[in-house]
Structure formats: C-alpha cells, structure tokens
Design a protein around this motif. Structure first.
Motif, PDB file in Angstrom:
ATOM      1  N   UNK A 209       0.831  -1.208   0.000  1.00  0.00           N
ATOM      2  CA  UNK A 209       0.000   0.000   0.000  1.00  0.00           C
ATOM      3  C   UNK A 209       0.866   1.260   0.000  1.00  0.00           C
ATOM      4  N   UNK A 210       1.956   1.208   0.753  1.00  0.00           N
ATOM      5  CA  UNK A 210       2.847   2.371   0.794  1.00  0.00           C
ATOM      6  C   UNK A 210       3.500   2.606  -0.571  1.00  0.00           C
ATOM      7  N   UNK A 211       3.838   1.514  -1.246  1.00  0.00           N
ATOM      8  CA  UNK A 211       4.437   1.628  -2.579  1.00  0.00           C
ATOM      9  C   UNK A 211       3.450   2.212  -3.578  1.00  0.00           C
ATOM     10  N   UNK A 212       2.167   1.765  -3.463  1.00  0.00           N
ATOM     11  CA  UNK A 212       1.154   2.302  -4.380  1.00  0.00           C
ATOM     12  C   UNK A 212       0.875   3.775  -4.106  1.00  0.00           C
ATOM     13  N   UNK A 213       1.068   4.209  -2.836  1.00  0.00           N
ATOM     14  CA  UNK A 213       0.917   5.630  -2.532  1.00  0.00           C
ATOM     15  C   UNK A 213       2.052   6.446  -3.149  1.00  0.00           C
ATOM     16  N   UNK A 214       3.259   5.872  -3.103  1.00  0.00           N
ATOM     17  CA  UNK A 214       4.397   6.579  -3.711  1.00  0.00           C
ATOM     18  C   UNK A 214       4.304   6.606  -5.229  1.00  0.00           C
ATOM     19  N   UNK A 215       3.889   5.500  -5.818  1.00  0.00           N
ATOM     20  CA  UNK A 215       3.795   5.387  -7.278  1.00  0.00           C
ATOM     21  C   UNK A 215       2.407   4.893  -7.642  1.00  0.00           C
ATOM     22  N   UNK A 216       1.410   5.764  -7.725  1.00  0.00           N
ATOM     23  CA  UNK A 216       0.049   5.333  -8.058  1.00  0.00           C
ATOM     24  C   UNK A 216      -0.003   4.781  -9.474  1.00  0.00           C
ATOM     25  N   UNK A 217      -0.839   3.767  -9.710  1.00  0.00           N
ATOM     26  CA  UNK A 217      -0.942   3.191 -11.064  1.00  0.00           C
ATOM     27  C   UNK A 217      -1.552   4.185 -12.040  1.00  0.00           C
ATOM     28  N   UNK A 218      -1.178   4.040 -13.297  1.00  0.00           N
ATOM     29  CA  UNK A 218      -1.681   4.926 -14.347  1.00  0.00           C
ATOM     30  C   UNK A 218      -3.108   4.536 -14.684  1.00  0.00           C
ATOM     31  N   UNK A 219      -4.012   5.494 -14.630  1.00  0.00           N
ATOM     32  CA  UNK A 219      -5.406   5.218 -14.954  1.00  0.00           C
ATOM     33  C   UNK A 219      -5.566   5.055 -16.456  1.00  0.00           C
ATOM     34  N   UNK A 220      -6.332   4.059 -16.828  1.00  0.00           N
ATOM     35  CA  UNK A 220      -6.586   3.816 -18.246  1.00  0.00           C
ATOM     36  C   UNK A 220      -7.557   4.859 -18.773  1.00  0.00           C
ATOM     37  N   UNK A 221      -7.121   5.552 -19.793  1.00  0.00           N
ATOM     38  CA  UNK A 221      -7.960   6.585 -20.389  1.00  0.00           C
ATOM     39  C   UNK A 221      -8.783   5.998 -21.526  1.00  0.00           C
ATOM     40  N   UNK A 222      -9.892   6.645 -21.776  1.00  0.00           N
ATOM     41  CA  UNK A 222     -10.741   6.219 -22.884  1.00  0.00           C
ATOM     42  C   UNK A 222     -10.030   6.505 -24.199  1.00  0.00           C
ATOM     43  N   UNK A 223     -10.294   5.627 -25.159  1.00  0.00           N
ATOM     44  CA  UNK A 223      -9.674   5.802 -26.468  1.00  0.00           C
ATOM     45  C   UNK A 223     -10.251   7.035 -27.143  1.00  0.00           C
ATOM     46  N   UNK A 224      -9.419   8.009 -27.363  1.00  0.00           N
ATOM     47  CA  UNK A 224      -9.836   9.238 -28.015  1.00  0.00           C
ATOM     48  C   UNK A 224      -8.839   9.563 -29.122  1.00  0.00           C
ATOM     49  N   UNK A 225      -9.292  10.348 -30.046  1.00  0.00           N
ATOM     50  CA  UNK A 225      -8.399  10.798 -31.108  1.00  0.00           C
ATOM     51  C   UNK A 225      -7.431  11.806 -30.510  1.00  0.00           C
ATOM     52  N   UNK A 226      -6.142  11.538 -30.567  1.00  0.00           N
ATOM     53  CA  UNK A 226      -5.190  12.464 -29.939  1.00  0.00           C
ATOM     54  C   UNK A 226      -5.221  13.826 -30.625  1.00  0.00           C
ATOM     55  N   UNK A 227      -5.154  14.842 -29.811  1.00  0.00           N
ATOM     56  CA  UNK A 227      -5.130  16.198 -30.336  1.00  0.00           C
ATOM     57  C   UNK A 227      -3.688  16.590 -30.643  1.00  0.00           C
ATOM     58  N   UNK A 228      -3.467  17.116 -31.824  1.00  0.00           N
ATOM     59  CA  UNK A 228      -2.125  17.544 -32.206  1.00  0.00           C
ATOM     60  C   UNK A 228      -1.808  18.860 -31.515  1.00  0.00           C
ATOM     61  N   UNK A 229      -0.532  19.151 -31.323  1.00  0.00           N
ATOM     62  CA  UNK A 229      -0.169  20.456 -30.762  1.00  0.00           C
ATOM     63  C   UNK A 229      -0.644  21.589 -31.650  1.00  0.00           C
ATOM     64  N   UNK A 230      -0.640  22.797 -31.090  1.00  0.00           N
ATOM     65  CA  UNK A 230      -1.166  23.946 -31.824  1.00  0.00           C
ATOM     66  C   UNK A 230      -0.340  24.273 -33.057  1.00  0.00           C
ATOM     67  N   UNK A 231       0.951  23.884 -33.039  1.00  0.00           N
ATOM     68  CA  UNK A 231       1.812  24.195 -34.186  1.00  0.00           C
ATOM     69  C   UNK A 231       1.926  23.043 -35.175  1.00  0.00           C
ATOM     70  N   UNK A 232       1.101  22.001 -35.047  1.00  0.00           N
ATOM     71  CA  UNK A 232       1.145  20.841 -35.937  1.00  0.00           C
ATOM     72  C   UNK A 232      -0.195  20.706 -36.643  1.00  0.00           C
ATOM     73  N   UNK A 233      -0.127  20.479 -37.950  1.00  0.00           N
ATOM     74  CA  UNK A 233      -1.329  20.308 -38.759  1.00  0.00           C
ATOM     75  C   UNK A 233      -1.323  18.919 -39.378  1.00  0.00           C
ATOM     76  N   UNK A 234      -2.482  18.288 -39.416  1.00  0.00           N
ATOM     77  CA  UNK A 234      -2.596  17.037 -40.152  1.00  0.00           C
ATOM     78  C   UNK A 234      -2.660  17.347 -41.638  1.00  0.00           C
TER      79      UNK A 234
END
Length: 669
Positions: A209-234
């Motif tokens: 438990x102490x280890x999980x407090x120091x390094x919490x697991x990465x929450x799984x995010x919903x699959x979304x279309x990644x947004x490009x940076x403001x200076x990048x165009x598709x």
C-alpha cells in the motif's frame, strides 16, 4: 589529481550568480613541472615590467591556477543531500550544485598585452596622408524609445549577461579543509536537531500500500483521437489552407525536398505551375532540390534558441552554408565555422537541416541531384542562378572573401548543371521549332484545301503553303500558291534536303536576330534607368544591380538568355556614358571590374556642365575637399552657384569619407 593537500591561496563567491572561484598554488619544484613554459606564460601575461603590484604572477613564474565554477544542474528542486545515521535518514534540500574547472583567464590577459604592444608599434607609423584622415565627421543620433521586443533581445544578449555578471561584487572567503574543525562543525547542520521533538505518526500501511501511494498506477484513459499540438497540422487540415500557405508549412517542416515529392505531398489535382510560383517565394534551388529560405526559418526580430544570436546574423550564416552546397556536394564543418564565426550549435543546426554527416569525409547534401527538374525547368534554374549570384556578391563583402575562396571545388560525383545555353544549342532549338511550324502550317493548308475547308467558301483568301519532299504537289494545285522566298522550290518540290535546311537556318537566323534586338532594347532600358539614378557607377556595381534586377523578373524573361560583361559595357557606352580614367587610393584592393568607372556625361538637365567639371577634378586626384570642389565650380560656372546646387552635384557623383570626397566606386572599403 587530488587537491586535498594543495595549498589554497584564496576563495571568493558571487552569491546571486552562484559563482565560485578558488585559487590554488602550483608546485613549481615538482619534477613534472616545466619551468621554461611557466616562465614564458608569466612573461606573456605580465610582460617584462618590473612592477609587481598589478602583476598576475609576482614570482615571474606561473605558480598558481584558478578554478572557476559552472552550474552542473539548472533546476535542483529534484535533488537533496541525504545522511543516514542511527536508523534515521536526514534530508537537506539543495539550492545549487557547482563543478569547479580550471580557468584560463590568464590567456585573455596575454592576448590583451599582445594587442597593446601591436597598437604601440603602429602608433608611430602615421604618414602625412593619415594625418589628413584625422578629420572625422561626427554624427549625432537621438535614441528612440525601446520596444518590448528590443528589450527582450537586449537582456538575452551575451554582452548584457556579461555586464550583469560583472556588476555583482566578489565576496572573499576563508577556505577550510575537509578535516578542519570548522568544516566538521558545518557538517553537523546536515543532521536535523529536531529529532524526538517532532511528533510522528506510526506507519500503519503495508509495504504494497505504501508503494502504491508513492507510485500510483496509471489510470486507463478512454480511447480518443489524440489532439495535435497547436503548431502541428494534419494533412487533412493542411489541404484546407491556401496553396501558398501549404507550400510554406511543408517547407518549414521538411527543410529539403525534391519538386516531384512536394507535388506528391500536396495531392492530386494541384497545378504544378502554381506550386512552382509559390515555392520560389519560400525556398531556394540547391542541387536541383528546394531548400527552405533562411528568413522563413528565422523571421525578423527573433533569435537563435541555442545561443541567442540575432536572426539577421543567422540568416547570413545559413545562406553561406546553402551557397556552399550549390558549389559542392560536400561541406567541411570547420571551414564553414571559420568563415561565418557562429557558435558550434548553430553551425551544426544549419548542416543538419540540409545534409548528413559522413565519418572522415564531412557533410554530404541530404538528397541526390534532381536532374529531371533541371532539364524540365531551365528558366527556373537560370533565375535561381541569378539569385545565387546576387547572394554570392553579398557574402563576399560581408565575410571579406577572395575570388579563390569562392571558387567551387571539382568532384567527379558532382553533375554538371548547364545554366546558360550556348549559341549552337539555341540555333538547334530554333531549327526544331521551325520544323514544328512547318508541320502546323501544312496541316492548316490541307484543311483549307479540303472540300469543307475555309478556301472552299472564300476563294479569294491568301494561302501560305509549304510542301515537303515526301509529298509532291498534285496537278490541280497551281504553282503560284507556294510563295517562299529563297526556299529553292523547283516544279512544286524541293530539289534536295539541303534546301529544307537552308530554310531552317534562314528562319533560325531571323528569329535569332529579332531576339537579339529585343534583348538589346530591354538591356538598354535597364542601363539608362540605372544611370539616371546613380550617374557614376563601377562595372562591378552595375553587374550587382543587374543581378538584382534579374532576380525581380518573372521566369522565362528575355534577359535570362545570357548577358555577357562585354554586352553590358557596350550598352553603357551606347547610353551616352563615358569611361572615366580616375586614380585610385594607394594600396587599393579593387578588382579590375571595380576600377572601370562609367559616368553619364549628358543627362539632359541643367547640371550636366557641373558634373563634367567635377569629373575633370577627379581625373587628377582620388580624393578632394569640398571647398576645393566648390571654388572650382564657382570659378568655371559662376559665383551665383548656391550650396544646394553643390550638394546635388556631390550627391550625384561622389561619396564622403573622413572629411574628404571620393568619386563613387573609388571609396576605400
């Protein structure tokens, strides 16, 4: 080498800058110490002076060295010093980490002494001519309000940082060794004195438990279309922009591209002519490929992300690198750095944009030579060549390069790129065009003679028919319908193939003559316009202005046919100019073209006589004072000559330097 037992002479610190310097003694009696070298260094730094008050090495021997600090980490918030004792871990935050390295500031002092000696030696070598140059023109300027962008550039400059660092005073310290009692006392501050006085709660968590407090697991995010940076165009977003913006954006990202690949990136249905027009605005032709312009990557009022150098200086250095690749497939980094004198990070950035490094060879241009584009678009190649000639002339003056240094190196792997077509090639091309015209005219003749042609409805219309040897005339076709002066037609057919060639040569010569007349007229118009603006020009300056004029012309202009220096000089003389034989300053470095001075002898205004008198004055002296010129003009023209009139004549033909007036083109650089 360990420095624990070395004698520490002094130590000092600048707290705000976190800069530390420690002065340590050198064991001059060591068998590893070169005494002659130590004496030479002391002599170079302090000179032969016997006054030891301000000298760096009082013993006339390099007997000490300075260690100066640099920051080994900019952000130290992630670091701490930890000491473990009696089951306790004591952590102390760090506010800075420094690393001491040998300082070579004594070499700067030696260079300063050397420059002082050279200045003292040259002080007594002034001549009478140099005494006249002591009269200097004083220019008074009023500073304008500083903009926010200018202020940001100023505070980021190297000179400003050096000045700020020099403003903070040094605080001298007393050095204590590692085993000194004072050092042991200071080390006690690394241990917390509040142990046992601070209430601490017992850790009731399990290890997992102490280890999980120091390094919490990465929450799984919903699959979304990644947004490009403001200076990048598709690519989909890119194609919604105007064509010019598409080309500009692509070139800023790819840096170097062949034209065929660029057309592939822009997609199908795009007009290649429009793309060609757009890319010439944002890129330059190098080895048949397109390289993005320097001012596109480094806009005005910006600076280098590596060194803070201004954009104007960066563009100049990058243009030199691009120009080197127009001359050779390979570039040596040291040779480039020695000329442009920019920080190594910027030079490497220039090369990585357009080349790839090869071990023990240098930097090779990124893409192979695009010979297909060169053959398909000779007018664009010629226009780019003229642009590079203008850039080359500018680089020669900025970096003070000789003609030999600007000559390209020859390599077997470098393809030869024809820039100007020869006379024989142009005649051959004209013959081919004439043959194509023959076929077109013959088809028109057949169409008109057909039952449904134009002649069946208008018998009185004039015809121009050309029959070749393989298709003789029929009996119904009268001979008087084939007028062709000098064509050698006999009984409705050509006598042999040579008659056809004579027609081609005659037509090609006539086309060549008409083109020559058009070129002469266009060139004369340019030269007359330039001379009415400048009045006096050297041949090299005229060539520079002509190259700039070519760069502003659209592709395929008639002046791109190739203008020689002789043609340019003949046109100047045809415009009412005279070549003025004037003396040049002694020890001048002017080239042969720079020593050819042309002046507009008659401009058709009221100042023709004034300018002619002025030119006669400069035929005897290469520099003249204003009062001498004014008295001569008043003597020959009349006493009613006003000061504005004298100013206009001087401005038309002369340039001022050091209180003296020189004829344009003879001013020493």
């Amino acid at each position: 080498m360990k420095y624990d037992d070395v004698t520490h002479l002094s130590a000092r610190i600048k707290p705000k800058q976190q800069k530390v310097e420690v002065e340590m003694a050198i064991d001059t009696m060591s068998p590893n110490y070169c005494r002659s070298k130590g004496e030479q260094i002391a002599l170079n730094v302090d000179g032969a002076s016997t006054d030891d008050s301000g000298s760096t090495y009082a013993t006339k021997l390099m007997d000490k060295q300075v260690f100066s600090s640099i920051q080994s980490a900019v952000n130290t918030s992630r670091y701490a010093a930890a000491v473990y004792r009696k089951g306790e871990l004591h952590v102390t935050p760090l506010h800075g980490m420094l690393q001491l390295r040998p300082s070579f500031s004594y070499l700067d002092k030696a260079d300063a002494k050397h420059r002082e000696r050279e200045a003292a030696n040259e002080a007594g070598d002034s001549s009478q001519d140099e005494a006249e140059d002591d009269v200097k023109q004083i220019t008074v300027r009023f500073s304008r309000p500083e903009t926010e962008q200018a202020r940001q550039r100023r505070i980021q400059s190297y000179e400003f940082l050096q000045k700020k660092q020099a403003e903070e005073p040094w605080h001298y310290l007393h050095y204590c060794g590692v085993k000194d009692s004072r050092s042991e006392h200071e080390r006690q501050y690394l241990f917390s004195q509040l142990a046992g006085m601070v209430e601490t709660s017992e850790l009731t968590k399990s290890p997992s438990e102490y280890l999980s407090m120091l390094m919490p697991p990465v929450e799984e995010e919903e699959l979304k279309v990644p947004l490009a940076p403001s200076n990048v165009l598709s690519m989909a977003q890119l194609r919604t922009l105007p064509l010019a913006d598409q080309v500009r954006t692509l070139m800023k990202n790819v840096k170097v591209v062949q034209f065929a690949n660029l057309m592939g990136l822009l997609g199908s249905g795009v007009d290649s002519t429009a793309v060609l027009r757009c890319i010439q605005q944002v890129a330059m032709l190098v080895q048949g490929c397109w390289v993005v312009k320097s001012d596109v990557l480094y806009p005005k009022d910006t600076c280098s992300p590596h060194s803070g150098v201004a954009a104007e200086v960066l563009c100049r250095g990058r243009d030199f690198v691009m120009w080197k690749f127009t001359q050779d497939l390979w570039v040596v980094r040291k040779e480039v750095a020695a000329v442009i004198k920019l920080p190594p990070e910027d030079v490497k950035d220039f090369l990585e944009q357009m080349a790839v490094s090869r071990v023990n060879k240098g930097w090779e241009f990124l893409l192979p030579h695009d010979s297909k584009f060169v053959k398909k678009h000779p007018d664009v190649v010629q226009r780019q060549h003229m642009l590079w000639m203008g850039i080359q002339a500018k680089l020669e003056k900025v970096y003070n390069l000789s003609k030999e240094e600007m000559m390209p190196k020859k390599h077997d792997s470098q393809p030869a790129v024809p820039v100007v077509l020869s006379g024989e090639r142009r005649v051959t091309t004209a013959k081919e065009r004439v043959r194509e015209n023959h076929v077109a005219l013959e088809n028109e003749y057949r169409r008109r003679k057909s039952p449904h042609g134009a002649d069946s409805q208008n018998p009185g219309s004039s015809l121009l028919a050309i029959k070749i040897k393989e298709e003789p005339l029929s009996e119904e076709e009268p001979m008087d319908t084939l007028p062709w002066p000098g064509s050698g037609v006999a009984n409705g057919v050509h006598s042999d193939e040579s008659s056809r060639d004579s027609v081609d040569e005659h037509s090609a010569a006539r086309c060549q003559g008409e083109q020559s007349k058009l070129v002469s007229a266009e060139l004369k118009g340019f030269v007359c316009g330039v001379l009415r603006k400048h009045y006096v020009l050297s041949l090299s300056e005229l060539k520079r202005l002509f190259n700039l004029h070519l760069a502003s012309l659209p592709p395929g202009h008639i002046l791109f046919s190739g203008i020689s220096d002789r043609m340019l000089q003949e046109t100047v003389l045809d415009c009412g100019c005279k070549q003025i034989l004037v003396p040049f300053p002694p020890q001048t470095t002017a080239s042969a073209d720079e020593q050819k001075i042309f002046a507009l002898w008659e401009a058709g205004d009221s100042f023709d006589q004034h300018r002619q008198i002025l030119l006669e004055i400069f035929s005897k002296n290469y520099r003249v004072r204003r009062n001498v010129i004014q008295s001569k003009l008043c003597q020959d023209v009349g006493d009613n000559l006003s000061k504005p009139d004298v100013d206009k004549v001087l401005k038309d033909c002369c340039a001022s330097h050091g209180g003296m007036w020189y004829l344009k083109g003879t001013l020493p650089s």
